[in-house]
Design a protein around this motif. Structure first.
Motif, PDB file in Angstrom:
ATOM      1  N   MET A 176       0.828  -1.204   0.000  1.00 38.83           N
ATOM      2  CA  MET A 176       0.000   0.000   0.000  1.00 38.83           C
ATOM      3  C   MET A 176       0.864   1.255   0.000  1.00 38.83           C
ATOM      4  SD  MET A 176      -1.544   0.014   3.794  1.00 38.83           S
ATOM      5  CE  MET A 176      -2.454   1.495   3.444  1.00 38.83           C
ATOM      6  N   TYR A 177       0.278   2.307  -0.479  1.00 38.19           N
ATOM      7  CA  TYR A 177       0.963   3.590  -0.562  1.00 38.19           C
ATOM      8  C   TYR A 177       0.274   4.587   0.375  1.00 38.19           C
ATOM      9  CZ  TYR A 177       2.685   1.565  -4.921  1.00 38.19           C
ATOM     10  OH  TYR A 177       3.263   0.742  -5.857  1.00 38.19           O
ATOM     11  N   GLY A 178       1.018   5.590   0.807  1.00 34.78           N
ATOM     12  CA  GLY A 178       0.426   6.701   1.547  1.00 34.78           C
ATOM     13  C   GLY A 178       0.180   6.405   3.016  1.00 34.78           C
ATOM     14  N   CYS A 179      -0.291   7.441   3.705  1.00 33.06           N
ATOM     15  CA  CYS A 179      -0.594   7.298   5.128  1.00 33.06           C
ATOM     16  C   CYS A 179      -1.669   8.309   5.507  1.00 33.06           C
ATOM     17  CB  CYS A 179       0.671   7.551   5.960  1.00 33.06           C
ATOM     18  SG  CYS A 179       0.338   7.442   7.723  1.00 33.06           S
ATOM     19  N   ASP A 180      -2.651   7.840   6.284  1.00 35.66           N
ATOM     20  CA  ASP A 180      -3.744   8.731   6.716  1.00 35.66           C
ATOM     21  C   ASP A 180      -3.636   9.101   8.193  1.00 35.66           C
ATOM     22  OD1 ASP A 180      -4.750   8.491   4.223  1.00 35.66           O
ATOM     23  OD2 ASP A 180      -6.515   7.291   4.744  1.00 35.66           O
ATOM     24  N   ASN A 181      -2.527   8.777   8.827  1.00 41.99           N
ATOM     25  CA  ASN A 181      -2.496   8.907  10.286  1.00 41.99           C
ATOM     26  C   ASN A 181      -2.202  10.308  10.810  1.00 41.99           C
ATOM     27  OD1 ASN A 181      -3.257   6.326  11.051  1.00 41.99           O
ATOM     28  ND2 ASN A 181      -1.222   5.538  10.520  1.00 41.99           N
ATOM     29  N   PHE A 182      -1.456  11.059  10.068  1.00 44.05           N
ATOM     30  CA  PHE A 182      -1.137  12.431  10.481  1.00 44.05           C
ATOM     31  C   PHE A 182      -0.626  12.513  11.917  1.00 44.05           C
ATOM     32  CE2 PHE A 182      -3.858  13.031   6.810  1.00 44.05           C
ATOM     33  CZ  PHE A 182      -3.158  14.002   6.105  1.00 44.05           C
ATOM     34  N   CYS A 183       0.394  11.740  12.220  1.00 46.08           N
ATOM     35  CA  CYS A 183       1.106  11.951  13.484  1.00 46.08           C
ATOM     36  C   CYS A 183       1.645  13.386  13.400  1.00 46.08           C
ATOM     37  CB  CYS A 183       2.251  10.948  13.619  1.00 46.08           C
ATOM     38  SG  CYS A 183       1.661   9.249  13.534  1.00 46.08           S
ATOM     39  N   THR A 184       1.590  14.118  14.503  1.00 48.31           N
ATOM     40  CA  THR A 184       1.779  15.576  14.375  1.00 48.31           C
ATOM     41  C   THR A 184       3.206  15.990  13.995  1.00 48.31           C
ATOM     42  OG1 THR A 184       2.123  15.677  16.757  1.00 48.31           O
ATOM     43  CG2 THR A 184      -0.105  16.194  15.934  1.00 48.31           C
ATOM     44  N   TYR A 185       4.182  15.086  14.157  1.00 46.95           N
ATOM     45  CA  TYR A 185       5.567  15.427  13.825  1.00 46.95           C
ATOM     46  C   TYR A 185       5.906  15.075  12.380  1.00 46.95           C
ATOM     47  CZ  TYR A 185       5.548  10.470  14.794  1.00 46.95           C
ATOM     48  OH  TYR A 185       5.206   9.148  14.793  1.00 46.95           O
ATOM     49  N   CYS A 186       5.016  14.339  11.693  1.00 51.41           N
ATOM     50  CA  CYS A 186       5.444  13.606  10.503  1.00 51.41           C
ATOM     51  C   CYS A 186       4.981  14.252   9.202  1.00 51.41           C
ATOM     52  CB  CYS A 186       4.929  12.177  10.582  1.00 51.41           C
ATOM     53  SG  CYS A 186       5.567  11.147   9.256  1.00 51.41           S
ATOM     54  N   ILE A 187       5.885  14.323   8.262  1.00 47.30           N
ATOM     55  CA  ILE A 187       5.621  14.961   6.966  1.00 47.30           C
ATOM     56  C   ILE A 187       5.055  13.954   5.952  1.00 47.30           C
ATOM     57  CG2 ILE A 187       7.982  14.576   6.083  1.00 47.30           C
ATOM     58  CD1 ILE A 187       6.414  17.941   5.653  1.00 47.30           C
ATOM     59  N   VAL A 188       5.207  12.666   6.264  1.00 48.00           N
ATOM     60  CA  VAL A 188       4.885  11.618   5.269  1.00 48.00           C
ATOM     61  C   VAL A 188       3.475  11.742   4.674  1.00 48.00           C
ATOM     62  CG1 VAL A 188       4.560   9.114   4.955  1.00 48.00           C
ATOM     63  CG2 VAL A 188       6.635   9.991   6.033  1.00 48.00           C
ATOM     64  N   PRO A 189       2.423  11.943   5.484  1.00 49.59           N
ATOM     65  CA  PRO A 189       1.085  12.019   4.876  1.00 49.59           C
ATOM     66  C   PRO A 189       0.955  13.157   3.859  1.00 49.59           C
ATOM     67  CG  PRO A 189       0.921  11.714   7.237  1.00 49.59           C
ATOM     68  CD  PRO A 189       2.364  12.007   6.942  1.00 49.59           C
ATOM     69  N   TYR A 190       1.775  14.200   4.017  1.00 55.14           N
ATOM     70  CA  TYR A 190       1.703  15.334   3.086  1.00 55.14           C
ATOM     71  C   TYR A 190       2.428  15.046   1.775  1.00 55.14           C
ATOM     72  CZ  TYR A 190       0.418  17.470   7.507  1.00 55.14           C
ATOM     73  OH  TYR A 190      -0.191  17.735   8.702  1.00 55.14           O
ATOM     74  N   VAL A 191       3.438  14.179   1.842  1.00 53.95           N
ATOM     75  CA  VAL A 191       4.222  13.952   0.616  1.00 53.95           C
ATOM     76  C   VAL A 191       3.923  12.612  -0.051  1.00 53.95           C
ATOM     77  CG1 VAL A 191       6.103  15.509   1.237  1.00 53.95           C
ATOM     78  CG2 VAL A 191       6.227  13.104   1.935  1.00 53.95           C
ATOM     79  N   PHE A 356      15.608   8.515  17.057  1.00 60.38           N
ATOM     80  CA  PHE A 356      15.704   9.757  16.291  1.00 60.38           C
ATOM     81  C   PHE A 356      15.559  10.959  17.207  1.00 60.38           C
ATOM     82  CE2 PHE A 356      13.436   6.563  13.700  1.00 60.38           C
ATOM     83  CZ  PHE A 356      14.379   6.387  12.704  1.00 60.38           C
ATOM     84  N   ILE A 357      16.278  12.015  16.831  1.00 62.47           N
ATOM     85  CA  ILE A 357      16.075  13.307  17.478  1.00 62.47           C
ATOM     86  C   ILE A 357      14.929  13.991  16.754  1.00 62.47           C
ATOM     87  CG2 ILE A 357      17.107  15.617  17.553  1.00 62.47           C
ATOM     88  CD1 ILE A 357      19.669  14.330  18.433  1.00 62.47           C
ATOM     89  N   TYR A 358      13.991  14.546  17.496  1.00 65.51           N
ATOM     90  CA  TYR A 358      12.856  15.222  16.857  1.00 65.51           C
ATOM     91  C   TYR A 358      13.369  16.322  15.923  1.00 65.51           C
ATOM     92  CZ  TYR A 358       9.169  18.496  15.952  1.00 65.51           C
ATOM     93  OH  TYR A 358       8.315  19.340  15.300  1.00 65.51           O
ATOM     94  N   SER A 359      12.828  16.342  14.727  1.00 72.88           N
ATOM     95  CA  SER A 359      13.224  17.330  13.737  1.00 72.88           C
ATOM     96  C   SER A 359      11.971  18.078  13.281  1.00 72.88           C
ATOM     97  CB  SER A 359      13.897  16.587  12.571  1.00 72.88           C
ATOM     98  OG  SER A 359      14.091  17.414  11.476  1.00 72.88           O
ATOM     99  N   LYS A 360      12.046  19.400  13.374  1.00 74.09           N
ATOM    100  CA  LYS A 360      10.885  20.236  13.044  1.00 74.09           C
ATOM    101  C   LYS A 360      10.623  20.186  11.544  1.00 74.09           C
ATOM    102  CE  LYS A 360       9.950  24.830  14.832  1.00 74.09           C
ATOM    103  NZ  LYS A 360      10.589  26.034  15.334  1.00 74.09           N
ATOM    104  N   ARG A 361       9.432  19.785  11.146  1.00 72.97           N
ATOM    105  CA  ARG A 361       9.098  19.703   9.722  1.00 72.97           C
ATOM    106  C   ARG A 361       8.049  20.749   9.401  1.00 72.97           C
ATOM    107  NH1 ARG A 361      12.311  17.879   6.644  1.00 72.97           N
ATOM    108  NH2 ARG A 361      13.195  19.519   7.880  1.00 72.97           N
ATOM    109  N   SER A 362       8.377  21.688   8.548  1.00 71.62           N
ATOM    110  CA  SER A 362       7.422  22.783   8.353  1.00 71.62           C
ATOM    111  C   SER A 362       6.156  22.268   7.678  1.00 71.62           C
ATOM    112  CB  SER A 362       8.084  23.937   7.598  1.00 71.62           C
ATOM    113  OG  SER A 362       7.842  23.819   6.251  1.00 71.62           O
ATOM    114  N   GLY A 363       5.020  22.753   8.161  1.00 72.57           N
ATOM    115  CA  GLY A 363       3.725  22.295   7.646  1.00 72.57           C
ATOM    116  C   GLY A 363       3.086  21.263   8.552  1.00 72.57           C
ATOM    117  N   THR A 364       3.861  20.698   9.502  1.00 69.06           N
ATOM    118  CA  THR A 364       3.266  19.729  10.441  1.00 69.06           C
ATOM    119  C   THR A 364       2.823  20.467  11.713  1.00 69.06           C
ATOM    120  OG1 THR A 364       5.383  19.264  11.514  1.00 69.06           O
ATOM    121  CG2 THR A 364       4.795  17.885   9.622  1.00 69.06           C
ATOM    122  N   PRO A 365       1.802  19.974  12.412  1.00 67.95           N
ATOM    123  CA  PRO A 365       1.330  20.673  13.618  1.00 67.95           C
ATOM    124  C   PRO A 365       2.419  20.818  14.690  1.00 67.95           C
ATOM    125  CG  PRO A 365      -0.255  19.001  12.931  1.00 67.95           C
ATOM    126  CD  PRO A 365       0.943  18.843  12.047  1.00 67.95           C
ATOM    127  N   ALA A 366       3.289  19.834  14.848  1.00 67.05           N
ATOM    128  CA  ALA A 366       4.282  19.899  15.934  1.00 67.05           C
ATOM    129  C   ALA A 366       5.280  21.025  15.724  1.00 67.05           C
ATOM    130  CB  ALA A 366       5.009  18.566  16.058  1.00 67.05           C
TER     131      ALA A 366
END
Ligand code: 5AD
Ligand code: SF4
Length: 461
Positions: A176-191, A356-366
Motif C-alpha cells: 500500500m501507498y500513503g498514510c492517513d495517520n497524520f502523526c503531528t511530527y510527521c511529513i509523510v502524509p503530506y508527501v 531519532f532526534i525530533y526534527s521540526k518539519r514545516s507544515g506539520t502541527p508539531a
C-alpha cells in the motif's frame, strides 16, 4: 475505490530509440526508508528499459537521479550538498541529465527552491508521478529545457512497472501507498498522499513471479500495512493478505513493515502465529513512552495500551523479536516524559530500536507547538536512550549463545570467501563456514559467538 492502471510501456519505447544508440549510463542515489529504496528499484527498472546501463558513480553517468527523503532535516541538508556538487560535473558534460525526485520535491516550496537555486537540474519530479519519468527524459533529450513536474494529488496505483531488483534471495513488495495517520511530527502524509492499497491479486501475482525467479524472502512494504484493504471496500485486510502470501510455494519467508500499534488487530496477530512463513519479527514503533506525549503526537494509543499489545504479541508468538522507532525531544517532552520512554524500553526489551532526534518539519502541527526542546537536551536524551537499548540488545543476543537457529543464506561473506551470511527468522545476521551453493537455502546453525552486530556459528549436521 482506487483505480489501478498498467504502466505505459510506449513511453519507454520512445526513449529507447534515442538512448540505445548512444551507450548512455545512469546513476541513482537514494536517501531514506525501504519504501524509497524500492521506489529506486522501479526508477532503475524504467531507466534500464529506456536503454540506460548502470554507471559506477555520478562522474560516469549520463543521467543522475537523486531519490530524496524529507522525514528529518539532516537528510534534506545532505541532499542539497549532493545537488550542489553536481554543478561542476554538469559544466564538464552539459548533456548530463540531472533529476531530483522523492519526498523532498513533492513539497512545492522545495521543488521551487531547487529550480531557483540549482538551475542546472533538468528534472524535478514528485512522488505521485514518478511513473512518467520516461516522458520527461524524452522531453529533456529532445530540447534540453528543465522541467518541474509535481502532481498535487496522488494518482491511481500504477501496476506492472519495470523493477530492477538486486539479484539475490530477498525482495521488497509494496502492498500500500500513503498514510492517513497524520502523526503531528510527521511529513509523510503530506508527501505520500492518502492510503491506497494494491489489489490482493496484483500483489500475489507479483510475489509468485518473484518466487519463480528464485527469491525466497518477501518483505511487504507500506507506511502502515495494518490499514491494508480499508480502501478496498473493507472486504480484505492485512491478515487475509498474509494468509494468501503464505500459500505461495517458492517463498520461504515473509516479513512486513511498518505496523501502527493502533491498528494491530488480533486477527493479524493470529495470522502471524498461524502462517508458517511469516517470521517472528515485528516492527512496532512506539515513538514515546509517555502517554501525554503520545497524545500530542496524535498516536491514538497510551503507554498502557501499547504494553498490553506487546504482552498479547509475546503470548501468541513465542520468541518474537520486537523492534521500534523512538523520537526524543518532541516539543514539551519533560525529563519525566523521557524517563517513561526509558521505562518502556526496559519493560518491552526490544531487540533493536531506531532512535531519532525530533526534527521540526514545516507544515506539520508539531512544528508550531510551544516548548521546542533545545539541541543539547535532545542529544543527551538520545545518548542515554542508545546506551540503555544497546545493553538490552546485547543481553537478548547473548541468550542465543549455544542455541540452534534457522538461517536463510543470503550471500558469501564480504570478508571471507569460505563463509556465508544470512539471517535468522527474527532478523539477526549470522556468519558461518560455508560455500556459495548454500545461498537461498535454509540451514540450521548452532550459535558459537555473539558479537556486537552479528552472530557466528557452525552448521548443525
Ligand atoms: N523527527 C524525528 N523523527 C521522525 N520520524 C518521523 N518524523 C520525524 C520527525 N519529524 C521518525 C519516526 C518514524 C520514523 C520512520 O522516522 O520515528 O517512525
Ligand atoms: Fe508518519 Fe505516523 Fe504515518 Fe508513520 S504512521 S508515516 S509516523 S504519519
Amino acid at each position: 475505490m482506487n483505480q489501478a492502471t498498467d504502466f505505459d510501456n510506449s513511453l519507454i519505447e520512445n526513449v529507447y530509440k534515442i538512448v540505445s544508440q548512444k551507450d548512455l549510463k545512469y546513476f541513482i542515489k537514494t536517501w531514506g526508508c525501504q519504501m524509497n529504496e524500492h521506489d529506486s528499484e522501479k526508477i532503475e527498472g524504467m531507466l534500464e528499459h529506456m536503454g540506460y546501463m548502470p554507471a559506477p558513480d555520478e562522474k560516469h553517468a549520463d543521467i543522475v537521479v537523486f531519490n530524496t527523503c524529507c522525514v528529518r532535516e539532516n537528510a534534506e541538508l545532505k541532499v542539497y550538498g549532493h545537488i550542489g556538487a553536481l554543478k561542476h560535473l554538469k559544466r564538464r558534460n552539459p548533456d548530463m541529465i540531472i533529476c531530483v525526485c522523492g519526498c523532498m520535491t513533492q513539497q512545492k516550496q522545495i521543488s521551487e527552491y531547487i529550480k531557483k537555486t540549482y538551475p542546472f537540474v533538468d528534472i524535478v519530479i514528485g512522488t505521485h508521478n514518478t511513473h512518467i519519468l520516461p516522458e520527461l527524459v524524452q522531453k529533456v533529450l529532445k530540447n534540453q529545457s528543465p522541467i518541474v513536474s509535481v502532481w498535487d494529488k496522488e494518482s491511481g496505483i500504477v501496476e506492472r512497472m519495470p523493477v530492477k531488483r538486486e539479484k539475490g534471495v530477498k525482495a521488497w513488495v509494496t502492498v500500500m501507498y500513503g498514510c492517513d495517520n497524520f502523526c503531528t511530527y510527521c511529513i509523510v502524509p503530506y508527501v505520500r498522499g492518502r492510503e491506497r492499497s494494491r489489489r490482493i491479486e496484483d500483489i500475489t501475482e507479483e510475489i509468485k513471479l518473484l518466487g519463480q525467479q528464485g527469491y525466497k524472502e518477501i518483505t511487504l512494504l507500506g507506511q502502515n500495512v495494518n490499514s491494508y484493504g480499508k480502501d478496498l471496500g473493507g472486504k480484505v485486510d492485512f491478515a487475509d493478505l498474509l494468509y494468501q502470501v503464505d500459500k505461495i510455494e517458492q517463498i520461504e519467508r515473509i516479513r512486513f513493515i511498518t505496523s501502527h500499534p493502533k491498528d494491530l488487530s488480533d486477527r493479524l496477530i493470529y495470522a502471524m502465529r498461524d502462517c508458517d512463513k511469516v517470521c517472528e519479527q515485528l516492527h512496532l514503533p512506539i515513538q514515546s513512552g509517555s502517554s501525554a506525549i503520545l497524545k500530542k503526537m496524535n498516536r491514538r494509543y497510551t503507554k498502557e495500551q501499547y504494553l498490553e499489545l506487546v504482552d498479547k504479541v509475546r503470548k501468541e508468538i513465542p520468541g518474537v523479536a520486537i523492534s521500534t522507532d523512538i523520537i526524543v525531544g518532541f516539543p514539551g517532552e519533560t525529563d519525566q516524559d523521557f524517563n517513561e520512554t526509558i521505562d518502556v524500553i526496559k519493560r518491552v526489551k526490544y531487540d533493536s530500536a531506531f532512535t531519532f532526534i525530533y526534527s521540526k518539519r514545516s507544515g506539520t502541527p508539531a512544528a508550531k507547538m510551544q516548548n521546542q526542546i533545545d539541541e543539547d537536551t535532545k542529544h543527551e536524551r538520545l545518548y542515554r536512550l542508545i546506551e540503555v537499548q544497546t545493553k538490552i540488545s546485547q543481553q537478548i543476543n547473548q541468550k542465543l549463545l549455544g542455541s540452534t537457529v534457522e538461517v536463510l543464506v543470503e550471500q558469501v561473506s564480504k570478508k571471507n570467501q569460505h563463509k556465508v551470511t544470512g539471517r535468522t527468522r527474527t532478523g539477526k545476521i549470522v556468519n558461518f563456514q560455508g560455500e556459495k551453493d548454500l545461498i537461498g537455502k535454509l540451514i540450521k546453525v548452532k550459535i558459537t559467538n555473539v558479537l556486537a552486530h552479528w552472530l557466528e556459528g557452525n552448521v548443525v549436521k
